[in-house]
Design a protein around this motif. Structure first.
Motif, PDB file in Angstrom:
ATOM      1  N   GLU A  36      44.149  47.281  29.272  1.00 24.68           N
ATOM      2  CA  GLU A  36      42.916  46.570  29.604  1.00 24.68           C
ATOM      3  C   GLU A  36      41.699  47.492  29.576  1.00 24.68           C
ATOM      4  OE1 GLU A  36      42.926  43.309  29.920  1.00 24.68           O
ATOM      5  OE2 GLU A  36      45.110  43.243  29.695  1.00 24.68           O
ATOM      6  N   ALA A  37      41.749  48.516  28.687  1.00 24.75           N
ATOM      7  CA  ALA A  37      40.637  49.474  28.538  1.00 24.75           C
ATOM      8  C   ALA A  37      40.340  50.189  29.851  1.00 24.75           C
ATOM      9  CB  ALA A  37      39.390  48.777  28.009  1.00 24.75           C
ATOM     10  N   SER A  38      41.392  50.475  30.620  1.00 26.44           N
ATOM     11  CA  SER A  38      41.213  51.080  31.942  1.00 26.44           C
ATOM     12  C   SER A  38      40.744  52.533  31.881  1.00 26.44           C
ATOM     13  CB  SER A  38      42.534  51.017  32.722  1.00 26.44           C
ATOM     14  OG  SER A  38      43.578  51.669  32.008  1.00 26.44           O
ATOM     15  N   VAL A  39      40.986  53.220  30.754  1.00 26.74           N
ATOM     16  CA  VAL A  39      40.579  54.624  30.633  1.00 26.74           C
ATOM     17  C   VAL A  39      39.195  54.746  30.011  1.00 26.74           C
ATOM     18  CG1 VAL A  39      41.121  56.858  29.562  1.00 26.74           C
ATOM     19  CG2 VAL A  39      42.965  55.441  30.487  1.00 26.74           C
ATOM     20  N   ASP A  40      38.945  53.987  28.944  1.00 26.46           N
ATOM     21  CA  ASP A  40      37.662  54.115  28.252  1.00 26.46           C
ATOM     22  C   ASP A  40      37.440  52.938  27.326  1.00 26.46           C
ATOM     23  OD1 ASP A  40      35.270  55.537  27.608  1.00 26.46           O
ATOM     24  OD2 ASP A  40      36.156  56.160  25.718  1.00 26.46           O
ATOM     25  N   SER A  41      36.170  52.685  27.031  1.00 24.02           N
ATOM     26  CA  SER A  41      35.777  51.672  26.063  1.00 24.02           C
ATOM     27  C   SER A  41      34.393  52.046  25.567  1.00 24.02           C
ATOM     28  CB  SER A  41      35.763  50.284  26.707  1.00 24.02           C
ATOM     29  OG  SER A  41      35.407  49.293  25.761  1.00 24.02           O
ATOM     30  N   GLN A  42      34.244  52.209  24.237  1.00 24.77           N
ATOM     31  CA  GLN A  42      32.937  52.579  23.695  1.00 24.77           C
ATOM     32  C   GLN A  42      32.837  52.159  22.228  1.00 24.77           C
ATOM     33  OE1 GLN A  42      32.372  56.945  22.777  1.00 24.77           O
ATOM     34  NE2 GLN A  42      34.165  57.146  24.104  1.00 24.77           N
ATOM     35  N   PRO A  43      31.625  51.872  21.779  1.00 26.42           N
ATOM     36  CA  PRO A  43      31.433  51.499  20.372  1.00 26.42           C
ATOM     37  C   PRO A  43      31.804  52.665  19.459  1.00 26.42           C
ATOM     38  CG  PRO A  43      29.513  50.898  21.687  1.00 26.42           C
ATOM     39  CD  PRO A  43      30.369  51.781  22.545  1.00 26.42           C
ATOM     40  N   CYS A  44      32.536  52.380  18.391  1.00 27.44           N
ATOM     41  CA  CYS A  44      32.931  53.420  17.448  1.00 27.44           C
ATOM     42  C   CYS A  44      33.494  52.774  16.196  1.00 27.44           C
ATOM     43  CB  CYS A  44      33.959  54.362  18.065  1.00 27.44           C
ATOM     44  SG  CYS A  44      34.389  55.767  17.014  1.00 27.44           S
ATOM     45  N   GLY A  45      33.129  53.316  15.044  1.00 25.38           N
ATOM     46  CA  GLY A  45      33.643  52.809  13.777  1.00 25.38           C
ATOM     47  C   GLY A  45      34.643  53.737  13.132  1.00 25.38           C
ATOM     48  N   GLY A  46      35.110  54.761  13.876  1.00 22.49           N
ATOM     49  CA  GLY A  46      36.009  55.760  13.314  1.00 22.49           C
ATOM     50  C   GLY A  46      37.468  55.357  13.352  1.00 22.49           C
TER      51      GLY A  46
END
Length: 247
Positions: free
Chosen positions: A200-210
């Motif tokens: 559930e994205a508990s560690v991290d969530s960020q915009p990225c296209g890589g």
């Protein structure tokens, strides 16, 4: 006008080989395909290298991959200067240099983990095959052994990594998702791709296209090789593969 390239590396970073059709050769010799698994240089991650295989088994060496438009929808495959030129409509088998790509996937993931351990605005980054750098807007100089320990705890936790999509309005309502101080995700498409770590994205969530690995354990042993002072409030972290030398 050339149609957008179907960028297969976005939904599947592990797609090392695929077929694609030549739809154009641009004025600088860049090969345009209807779809590709070759990642194009963006966000600090270098573009893929590899080769395009023709029906007769001959190869067109690709020395780099970049975008051909500001909106980053058209991918240009840059052939070696001595490589043969394919014809429009020709079907090719696309082979990326998988060993190189996989190292970049592991390194790019490690950069995300560093932004979790050191949650400061990112002022610059460059992903490399053996060493990556991440510049953070921070005044203190942390202990590299302590940062390494926290990084390896995240790696060894084997957290899942996945992507999801949100709208630009959702991003605007959650500005903290953007960790870069100077660069914003490209606008206009209506949606934003998020790279998420942990259940559930508990560690991290960020915009990225890589491109990234699917579990943090795949990153393997990494360490902070050096922390450099690049101004009163800017620190450059150098991430390297291998265990930290404790000698």
């Amino acid at each position: 006008m050339t149609a957008p390239t179907d960028r297969l590396f976005l939904p599947d970073a592990y797609l090392s080989t695929v077929e694609g059709k030549v739809v154009g050769i641009d004025g600088e010799g860049g090969i345009l395909l209807d779809r590709t698994n070759f990642y194009a240089t963006s966000g600090g991650q270098p573009g893929d290298t590899g080769f395009l295989e023709r029906a007769d088994g001959s190869q067109i060496s690709i020395t780099g991959t970049v975008y051909g438009d500001a909106a980053k929808t058209i991918v240009r495959h840059l052939p070696d200067e001595d490589a043969p030129v394919p014809v429009i409509g020709e079907t090719l088998v696309l082979h990326i240099d998988w060993d190189r790509r996989y190292r970049l996937m592991r390194m790019h993931t490690a950069c995300h983990l560093l932004s979790v351990v050191c949650p400061y605005p990112i002022t610059g980054a460059a992903v490399g095959e053996n060493e990556s750098r991440v510049d953070l807007d921070m005044s203190e100089v942390p202990d590299k052994k302590s940062v390494t320990l926290e990084l390896m705890q995240l790696v060894e936790g084997n957290h899942p990594i996945f992507t999801r999509t949100i709208t630009e309005d959702e991003l605007a309502a959650n500005p903290g998702l953007v960790k870069s101080k100077n660069v914003r995700p490209p606008a206009g498409a209506g949606t934003i791709r998020l790279v998420c770590i942990g259940d559930e994205a508990s560690v991290d969530s960020q915009p990225c296209g890589g491109t990234h690995v699917s579990e943090t354990a795949e990153v393997g042993a990494i360490h902070i090789g050096k922390i450099e002072k690049k101004g009163r409030e800017n620190r450059r972290f150098r991430i390297r593969f291998g265990a930290l030398d404790r000698g």
